[in-house]
Scaffold this motif. Sequence first.
Motif, PDB file in Angstrom:
ATOM      1  N   HIS A  84     -11.534   0.299   7.148  1.00  0.00           N
ATOM      2  CA  HIS A  84     -10.338   0.882   6.555  1.00  0.00           C
ATOM      3  C   HIS A  84      -9.277   1.227   7.608  1.00  0.00           C
ATOM      4  CE1 HIS A  84     -10.425   1.531   2.156  1.00  0.00           C
ATOM      5  NE2 HIS A  84     -11.716   1.289   2.303  1.00  0.00           N
TER       6      HIS A  84
ATOM      7  N   TYR B 241      -8.332  -3.365   8.060  1.00  0.00           N
ATOM      8  CA  TYR B 241      -8.107  -3.423   6.618  1.00  0.00           C
ATOM      9  C   TYR B 241      -7.243  -4.633   6.264  1.00  0.00           C
ATOM     10  CZ  TYR B 241      -6.863  -2.239   1.855  1.00  0.00           C
ATOM     11  OH  TYR B 241      -6.686  -2.305   0.496  1.00  0.00           O
TER      12      TYR B 241
ATOM     13  N   LYS C 129      -9.120  -5.857   3.035  1.00  0.00           N
ATOM     14  CA  LYS C 129      -8.154  -5.973   1.940  1.00  0.00           C
ATOM     15  C   LYS C 129      -8.650  -6.928   0.858  1.00  0.00           C
ATOM     16  CE  LYS C 129      -3.236  -6.781   1.055  1.00  0.00           C
ATOM     17  NZ  LYS C 129      -1.930  -7.155   1.658  1.00  0.00           N
TER      18      LYS C 129
ATOM     19  N   HIS D 257     -10.589  -5.170  -1.721  1.00  0.00           N
ATOM     20  CA  HIS D 257      -9.771  -4.249  -2.508  1.00  0.00           C
ATOM     21  C   HIS D 257      -8.718  -4.949  -3.353  1.00  0.00           C
ATOM     22  CE1 HIS D 257     -10.985  -0.120  -1.797  1.00  0.00           C
ATOM     23  NE2 HIS D 257     -11.354  -0.487  -0.579  1.00  0.00           N
TER      24      HIS D 257
ATOM     25  N   THR E 105      -8.765  -3.482  -7.850  1.00  0.00           N
ATOM     26  CA  THR E 105      -8.619  -2.026  -7.971  1.00  0.00           C
ATOM     27  C   THR E 105      -9.473  -1.494  -9.124  1.00  0.00           C
ATOM     28  OG1 THR E 105      -6.642  -2.350  -9.323  1.00  0.00           O
ATOM     29  CG2 THR E 105      -6.311  -1.973  -6.956  1.00  0.00           C
TER      30      THR E 105
ATOM     31  N   HIS F 255     -12.997   5.076  -5.480  1.00  0.00           N
ATOM     32  CA  HIS F 255     -12.601   4.526  -4.173  1.00  0.00           C
ATOM     33  C   HIS F 255     -11.718   3.296  -4.361  1.00  0.00           C
ATOM     34  CE1 HIS F 255     -12.729   3.210  -0.017  1.00  0.00           C
ATOM     35  NE2 HIS F 255     -13.097   2.009  -0.445  1.00  0.00           N
ATOM     36  N   HIS F 256     -12.084   2.420  -5.282  1.00  0.00           N
ATOM     37  CA  HIS F 256     -11.277   1.221  -5.531  1.00  0.00           C
ATOM     38  C   HIS F 256      -9.928   1.577  -6.137  1.00  0.00           C
ATOM     39  CE1 HIS F 256     -13.671  -2.491  -4.724  1.00  0.00           C
ATOM     40  NE2 HIS F 256     -14.636  -1.582  -4.642  1.00  0.00           N
TER      41      HIS F 256
ATOM     42  N   PHE G 239      -8.464   4.101  -2.804  1.00  0.00           N
ATOM     43  CA  PHE G 239      -8.588   3.487  -1.479  1.00  0.00           C
ATOM     44  C   PHE G 239      -9.018   4.432  -0.357  1.00  0.00           C
ATOM     45  CE2 PHE G 239      -6.896   0.256  -3.813  1.00  0.00           C
ATOM     46  CZ  PHE G 239      -6.208  -0.757  -3.173  1.00  0.00           C
TER      47      PHE G 239
END
Length: 279
Positions: A140, A145, A150, A153, A156, A225-226, A229
């Motif tokens: 992160h 990231y 990324k 992620h 989301t 978390h998703h 972030f």
Amino acid sequence: MLGHFCQTTWLQFYYLCEGKERTIFLLGAALVPSLAFWCFNGILMVADVTGKPTFITRYRIQLGKNDPVDTKKLRQAIYVALCNQFFISLPMLAPMFYVMKWWGNTFSKELPTFRWFLVELSVFTLIEEILFYYTHRLVHLPLLYKHIHKKHHEWTAPIGVVSIYAHPVEHILSNTLPVMTGPMIMGSHIVSIAAWFSLALITTSISHCGYHLPFLPSPEFHDFHHLKFNQCYGVLGVLDYLHGTDTTFRQTKAYERHRVLLSLTPLSESIPEAPKRAE
């Protein structure tokens, strides 16, 4: 009685494989966990794509998301997950095999006791929590990231198969090594390894599945978390509590819902989000 059954079944399997350690290791450490992962996620993907059965979809966490899932994104996620399994996880089992062979206990004809397996499971879980938390925090960092994390992620609102949808470097550091390390330290039996790998893959699928299903571990922590972030980096949440990386999460309705659902009423109904204020 159960112990005798397990021991007898193991010996039958051992002799079926003619005691060939590479074959036994490949089946136990690769095939069994992979089948567990894809069977579990196959059920979830049917719900993601069709919206049925409603017994599953009514427990959606992020309402209105992946309803239905974007099939183009889903195909890409499946492709990446399979690549990670075949071209990263599978080759990483080669050095692990020699570590386990050096220990000399992995292919024993005598199974470990259930009590000892529970001890091992506790150690595995602790090691995974430590390694996953800090490698997850590492990816992160802005530079890592951007180029590595990324990808994961992009979702989301995650789904089960996204649990191993990741850049190859992340798949090594955060997905595979934290799970493999415990058995290598403990010199575990192949049956313990197969059970642990399967359990780890299923639990991370639950964490990413997007549904807070009855009687299963809560996925609210990692789903948050998703969504945000910068909160909830770990597996158990212990290190997040110690490092203060769950403070925002603890002030939300998601935190109130973060428990095992012991009824058939979705927690999104019994503990709904506060209505948005009109601007």
